[in-house]
Write an enzyme that holds these catalytic residues in place. Sequence first.
Site, PDB file in Angstrom:
ATOM      1  N   ARG A 185      -9.965  12.367 -10.780  1.00 19.29           N
ATOM      2  CA  ARG A 185      -9.166  11.213 -11.167  1.00 19.29           C
ATOM      3  C   ARG A 185     -10.111  10.040 -11.419  1.00 19.29           C
ATOM      4  NH1 ARG A 185      -4.760   7.764  -7.702  1.00 19.29           N
ATOM      5  NH2 ARG A 185      -4.099   6.542  -9.472  1.00 19.29           N
TER       6      ARG A 185
ATOM      7  N   ARG B  74       0.089  -7.058  -3.885  1.00 19.03           N
ATOM      8  CA  ARG B  74      -0.398  -7.725  -5.106  1.00 19.03           C
ATOM      9  C   ARG B  74       0.692  -8.610  -5.712  1.00 19.03           C
ATOM     10  NH1 ARG B  74      -2.338  -2.367  -7.932  1.00 19.03           N
ATOM     11  NH2 ARG B  74      -2.762  -1.387  -5.945  1.00 19.03           N
TER      12      ARG B  74
ATOM     13  N   GLY C 107       1.345   0.304  -4.938  1.00 15.09           N
ATOM     14  CA  GLY C 107       1.059  -0.257  -6.263  1.00 15.09           C
ATOM     15  C   GLY C 107       2.242   0.127  -7.131  1.00 15.09           C
TER      16      GLY C 107
ATOM     17  N   HIS D 288       7.381   3.307 -11.728  1.00 17.55           N
ATOM     18  CA  HIS D 288       6.546   3.907 -10.663  1.00 17.55           C
ATOM     19  C   HIS D 288       6.461   2.869  -9.554  1.00 17.55           C
ATOM     20  CE1 HIS D 288       2.951   6.294  -9.209  1.00 17.55           C
ATOM     21  NE2 HIS D 288       2.810   5.145  -8.565  1.00 17.55           N
TER      22      HIS D 288
ATOM     23  N   PHE E  32       7.849  -1.142   2.442  1.00 15.53           N
ATOM     24  CA  PHE E  32       9.251  -1.412   2.123  1.00 15.53           C
ATOM     25  C   PHE E  32      10.203  -0.906   3.200  1.00 15.53           C
ATOM     26  CE2 PHE E  32       9.401  -3.414  -1.987  1.00 15.53           C
ATOM     27  CZ  PHE E  32       8.110  -3.233  -2.452  1.00 15.53           C
TER      28      PHE E  32
ATOM     29  N   GLY F 291       6.553   6.446  -3.953  1.00 11.92           N
ATOM     30  CA  GLY F 291       7.061   6.326  -2.580  1.00 11.92           C
ATOM     31  C   GLY F 291       8.399   5.617  -2.461  1.00 11.92           C
TER      32      GLY F 291
ATOM     33  N   LYS G  13     -10.176  11.980  -1.512  1.00  8.68           N
ATOM     34  CA  LYS G  13      -8.987  12.808  -1.300  1.00  8.68           C
ATOM     35  C   LYS G  13      -9.132  14.059  -2.145  1.00  8.68           C
ATOM     36  CE  LYS G  13      -5.908   8.906  -0.698  1.00  8.68           C
ATOM     37  NZ  LYS G  13      -5.325   7.945  -1.600  1.00  8.68           N
TER      38      LYS G  13
ATOM     39  N   GLU H 112       0.863  13.437  -9.100  1.00  5.21           N
ATOM     40  CA  GLU H 112      -0.321  13.136  -9.906  1.00  5.21           C
ATOM     41  C   GLU H 112      -1.379  14.231  -9.773  1.00  5.21           C
ATOM     42  OE1 GLU H 112      -0.011   9.002  -8.292  1.00  5.21           O
ATOM     43  OE2 GLU H 112      -1.028   8.512 -10.152  1.00  5.21           O
TER      44      GLU H 112
ATOM     45  N   GLY I  30      10.340   4.368  -5.171  1.00  6.29           N
ATOM     46  CA  GLY I  30      11.264   4.804  -6.233  1.00  6.29           C
ATOM     47  C   GLY I  30      11.944   6.118  -5.893  1.00  6.29           C
ATOM     48  N   GLU I  31      11.214   7.004  -5.192  1.00  5.40           N
ATOM     49  CA  GLU I  31      11.784   8.312  -4.860  1.00  5.40           C
ATOM     50  C   GLU I  31      12.641   8.284  -3.600  1.00  5.40           C
ATOM     51  OE1 GLU I  31       8.526  11.154  -4.559  1.00  5.40           O
ATOM     52  OE2 GLU I  31       7.688  10.339  -6.410  1.00  5.40           O
ATOM     53  N   ASN I  32      12.330   7.334  -2.701  1.00 10.52           N
ATOM     54  CA  ASN I  32      12.912   7.429  -1.354  1.00 10.52           C
ATOM     55  C   ASN I  32      13.886   6.331  -0.972  1.00 10.52           C
ATOM     56  OD1 ASN I  32      11.498   9.801  -0.333  1.00 10.52           O
ATOM     57  ND2 ASN I  32       9.668   8.543  -0.641  1.00 10.52           N
TER      58      ASN I  32
HETATM   59  P1  AMP Z   1       3.150   5.268  -2.590  1.00  6.73           P
HETATM   60  O1  AMP Z   1       2.158   4.179  -2.865  1.00  6.73           O
HETATM   61  O2  AMP Z   1       3.729   5.891  -3.795  1.00  6.73           O
HETATM   62  O3  AMP Z   1       2.652   6.255  -1.578  1.00  6.73           O
HETATM   63  O4  AMP Z   1       4.393   4.524  -1.878  1.00  6.73           O
HETATM   64  C1  AMP Z   1       4.229   3.960  -0.631  1.00  6.73           C
HETATM   65  C2  AMP Z   1       5.373   3.010  -0.350  1.00  6.73           C
HETATM   66  O5  AMP Z   1       6.635   3.678  -0.496  1.00  6.73           O
HETATM   67  C3  AMP Z   1       5.341   2.551   1.090  1.00  6.73           C
HETATM   68  O6  AMP Z   1       4.642   1.356   1.193  1.00  6.73           O
HETATM   69  C4  AMP Z   1       6.783   2.341   1.423  1.00  6.73           C
HETATM   70  O7  AMP Z   1       7.011   0.972   1.270  1.00  6.73           O
HETATM   71  C5  AMP Z   1       7.576   3.078   0.369  1.00  6.73           C
HETATM   72  N1  AMP Z   1       8.443   4.084   0.991  1.00  6.73           N
HETATM   73  C6  AMP Z   1       8.134   5.339   1.338  1.00  6.73           C
HETATM   74  N2  AMP Z   1       9.205   5.962   1.892  1.00  6.73           N
HETATM   75  C7  AMP Z   1      10.216   5.064   1.902  1.00  6.73           C
HETATM   76  C8  AMP Z   1      11.579   5.077   2.343  1.00  6.73           C
HETATM   77  N3  AMP Z   1      12.109   6.152   2.890  1.00  6.73           N
HETATM   78  N4  AMP Z   1      12.305   3.969   2.167  1.00  6.73           N
HETATM   79  C9  AMP Z   1      11.769   2.871   1.610  1.00  6.73           C
HETATM   80  N5  AMP Z   1      10.504   2.792   1.184  1.00  6.73           N
HETATM   81  C10 AMP Z   1       9.730   3.854   1.319  1.00  6.73           C
END
Ligand code: AMP
Length: 399
Positions: A91, A241, A212, A208, A285, A332, A14, A385, A334-336
Site C-alpha cells: 500500500r 482532523r 479518517g 468512507h 465515535f 468503521g 501491518k 482494502e 459507516g459500516e457500524n
Molecule cells: P476505521 O478508521 O475505518 O477503522 O474506523 C474507526 C472508527 O470507526 C472508530 O474511531 C470509531 O469511531 C468508529 N466505529 C467503529 N465501530 C463503531 C460502532 N459500532 N459505532 C460507532 N462507531 C464505530
Amino acid sequence: MKILVINCGSSSLKFQLIDSVHGQVLAKGLCERIGIEGSRLVYRREGAKEQTVKAPMTEHKTAVKMVLDALTAPGTGVIRELSEIDAVGHRIVHGGEKFAASVLIDNGVLSAIEECASLAPLHNPANLTGIRACMELMPETPMAAVFDTAFHQTMPMEAYLYGIPYAYYEKYRVRRYGFHGTSHKYVSRQAAKVLGERPEKLRLIVCHLGNGASVSAVQYGKSVDTSMGLTPLEGLIMGTRAGDMDPAIVEFIAHKEGKTLDEIMEILNRQSGVLGLSGGLSSDFRDLEDAFQAGQPEGERALKAFAYRVAKYIGAYTAAMNGVDGICFTAGLGENSPLIRRKICAYLGYLGVSLDEEQNRKRGEDLIISAPGCGVKVLVIPTNEELAIAEETCALVQA
Ligand code: AMP
C-alpha cells in the site's frame, strides 16, 4: 494465489497473507514500535489465537524478517517456505500524478514513488522502506504498488484545481489528489454488484467514514471528485482532523495563541475534528454516541456537525454528477453506526431517500438500507482494502 499485503508506516508494519482466489485471510498482524524501544510483533493465524512476540526491531528489514519467520514457523505458520508467496502488494499513500493505476515495482517505479515523497513526507518514505526490505528478503518475488491516490486520477481539472495561482500547480503540483482510493474503488464496484448493474451505468457517492473520512463521486465507474485534497486534511470533519475551513483561521489562531505554523498544523491534524469539537471528549465515535445518548452536549455537537458536513458533500456530488443512483456507507463508522447513517440520511429527503430501519440496524454484510421503492438506493458495503490490494496485485502478476 497467495499474496502478502504490506502497509508500512514510519514505525509500524501491518500485514495480511491472503489467498486471493478465495478471498481468505490466512494470517495477519502487525509490527509496532519499529526503531523504538519495546517493539513487538502481533501475529494471528486464521482460526487461532493472537500471539505477541516482543523482540527488538531496529529497522523495517528486521520487522519484515520477523513476519516472514512467523508465516513459515512450524506449527504456527501458514506456509512451509517463502516461495509459496506468489507476490507482495504494497500500500503506497501518494502516487502524485505519476500513477493512475497499480503497477509492478521496478527501479523506475521506486524512483517515481520517491519523487512523490514531498507530497506525503510522513508516508511515502516509510512505504519505500517496506518495499526495499521485502525486495532484499524476497528478491525473486514480484511486488506491486497500490496507491491510495490512483483511483482519483480520473478527476477532471475543474475538480482537482484549487483557486490559487496556477503557477503553484505548475511548479509544485499543488492540486487535489484524494485518498482512500482503494476503498472507494472497491466499494463502488461492490455496490454495483449488489445493485445488479455495471459500474459504467451508475452514479455513486461513496462515504468512507472511519477515523479518517472522505467522500467520493464515482460517475460511471470513475472518480470525478473527492473530499480529501493535496493531503488527507481536507474535506469531512474527521476523528482528529479539521477538514474544510477558512484558511485564514490558521493565521488568526497563530496570532491569538502565539503559535508556529507547525504547531497549528499539529492542532488541525491531531486535536481537531470530532475530538476538538467535543471539547477533547473523544475521537472515537462510539464514545461520542454514548455521550449523545446520555444527553451530553459535547456528543451532540460533534455528531451533528459531522453528519451535516457529510450531507453537504452528498448534495455537492449529486450536483457534480447531475444526479445520483446510490449512496454507499463504508469503513468503521459507516459500516457500524445506524445512528450516524440515520442522521446523514435525514438530510436527503429531497432525493426521496428514506431508510428501512430494520436493514439499517444490521451489520457485517453488504446491505441495501433504503426503504423499498426509493429511487436513490442507500447501501452499506464493508470495505476491504487488503483484499482489494491482493486482487490488484494478483491481476498484475497474472497479466
Ligand atoms: P476505521 O478508521 O475505518 O477503522 O474506523 C474507526 C472508527 O470507526 C472508530 O474511531 C470509531 O469511531 C468508529 N466505529 C467503529 N465501530 C463503531 C460502532 N459500532 N459505532 C460507532 N462507531 C464505530
